[in-house]
Design an enzyme around this catalytic site. Structure first.
Site, short mmCIF file in Angstrom:
data_model
loop_
_atom_site.label_atom_id
_atom_site.label_comp_id
_atom_site.label_asym_id
_atom_site.label_seq_id
_atom_site.Cartn_x
_atom_site.Cartn_y
_atom_site.Cartn_z
CE LYS A 132 38.81 32.96 40.33
NZ LYS A 132 38.39 32.35 41.59
CG ASP A 136 43.33 40.15 41.11
OD1 ASP A 136 42.99 39.53 40.08
OD2 ASP A 136 43.47 39.61 42.22
CD1 TRP A 156 39.53 37.02 46.19
CD2 TRP A 156 41.63 36.28 46.33
NE1 TRP A 156 39.48 35.64 46.24
CE2 TRP A 156 40.75 35.16 46.32
CE3 TRP A 156 43.00 36.05 46.41
CZ2 TRP A 156 41.22 33.84 46.39
CZ3 TRP A 156 43.47 34.75 46.48
CH2 TRP A 156 42.58 33.65 46.47
#
Length: 360
Positions: free
Chosen positions: A196, A172, A102
């Site tokens: 999530k 993030d 990511w």
């Protein structure tokens, strides 16, 4: 009805209490005569939902008053581009820490709009660690320092907040927001997809300090302009109203469970028990350096890869879903976000032990 233990990395399991409340309120929300998904986002009913959503998130994360809280669309992936367009503010470069898949995606997309300085990378260690802080090279004239606090694919998590050396710190937190306490005041911007720990897919939370917004790249559309969205309460366009409502239910569930501090204690226990079982095993192993192991995403491999398909088949037959590792790294992965109960992790550990015993 028999619900399985869902170890998906995202979209992930939601608290059962939230799903039951959403079911009960599906046709009518609080004597409004309509479902939330039918409401005008400008009407009084949804305004109440939206206002409480922000109040609850501010309370749970102790967000200071000089930060805007935005509920946007486009996912965290969209923010990879929107962050430089909002935060460069006339500068030409930004610093990034590369700790996994990511981070790499954020670096790639950020590079479309500025010079990306990779201040540190653990790629040579196959993303099994966090680069030694003493080796970070942060450019003082950069617009910000970006890092991914938890890498879902490689299972690496920062156990500390980095020192940005005077730059605005951008993180993030898609996969570990609300799972542990963080001091929001140390950040310039925090962003996270909700799928999530916070709710279903379709909402992206951005928490940004007031002084960083308002001076944007001319290429940035208003719908992704933080200052414009802040002035419009994140409703410049029609928001994902039902998803906002569901995120709000998750926040209320978390508050009823004792808040972030209480769920962090549970997460520590869940992760510790699963890693302990892996470390005591001769069949399973985890490649991540111990101090940087993720509490949220636990990858593990079997010493005999020919058993992988059988393990997954038996796991599914026993009520454990989504344990296959990401295609880029293989093996297995158990994502144990806030909504995964301790008994789910305990049951997985028991299954893993029995699988190993019968294959010894």
């Amino acid at each position: 009805m028999a619900r399985i233990y869902n170890f998906s990395a995202g979209p992930s399991a939601l608290p059962e209490a939230v799903l039951r409340q959403a079911r009960d309120e599906m046709l009518e929300w609080q004597a409004s005569g309509m479902s939330v998904m039918e409401m005008s986002h400008r009407g009084k009913h949804f305004s109440n939902i939206a206002e409480q959503l922000e109040v609850d998130l501010r309370e749970l994360m102790a967000i200071p008053d000089n930060y805007k809280v935005l509920f946007l669309q486009g996912g965290a992936t969209g923010q990879f581009s929107f962050i430089p367009l909002n935060l460069l503010r006339g500068k030409t470069k930004a610093c990034y820490i590369n700790t996994g898949a990511w981070s790499e995606k954020a670096i790639k997309d950020g590079g479309r709009f500025c010079e990306v300085v990779v201040s540190a990378s653990s790629e040579s260690e196959k993303f099994t660690t966090i680069p030694a802080v003493a080796e970070w090279q942060i450019e003082p004239d950069a617009a910000y320092l970006h890092y991914t606090s938890n890498e879902t694919i490689h299972g690496v998590e920062f156990p500390f907040i980095p020192d940005a050396q005077g730059l605005p710190l951008v993180s993030d937190m898609s996969s570990n927001i609300l799972s542990r306490k963080v001091d929001v005041s140390q950040f310039g911007l925090i962003y996270a997809g909700t799928q999530k720990n916070m709710g279903p897919a379709g909402v992206t939370v951005v928490i940004v300090r007031d002084d960083l917004i308002g001076e944007t790249d001319s290429r940035l559309p208003d719908v992704f302009n933080y200052a414009v969205q802040a002035k419009n309460q994140s409703m410049l366009n029609t928001p994902a109203t039902y998803n906002w409502y569901l995120v709000g239910l998750v926040l209320k569930w978390l508050k009823s469970a004792g808040g972030v501090g209480a769920i962090e204690a549970v997460n520590i226990r869940k992760a510790a028990s699963l890693y302990d079982a892996i470390d005591r095993s001769s069949l399973y192993s985890n490649p991540v350096q111990t101090e940087f192991r993720s509490r949220m995403n636990v990858p593990f491999i079997l010493s005999d890869a020919s058993l992988d398909k059988e393990f997954l088949s038996q796991a599914e037959a026993n009520g454990f879903a989504e344990l296959k590792g990401h295609r880029s790294v293989g093996g297995m992965r158990a994502s144990i976000y806030n909504a995964m109960p301790e008994e789910g992790v305990k049951a997985l550990i028991e299954f893993m032990a029995e699988f190993e015993r019968t294959r010894a």
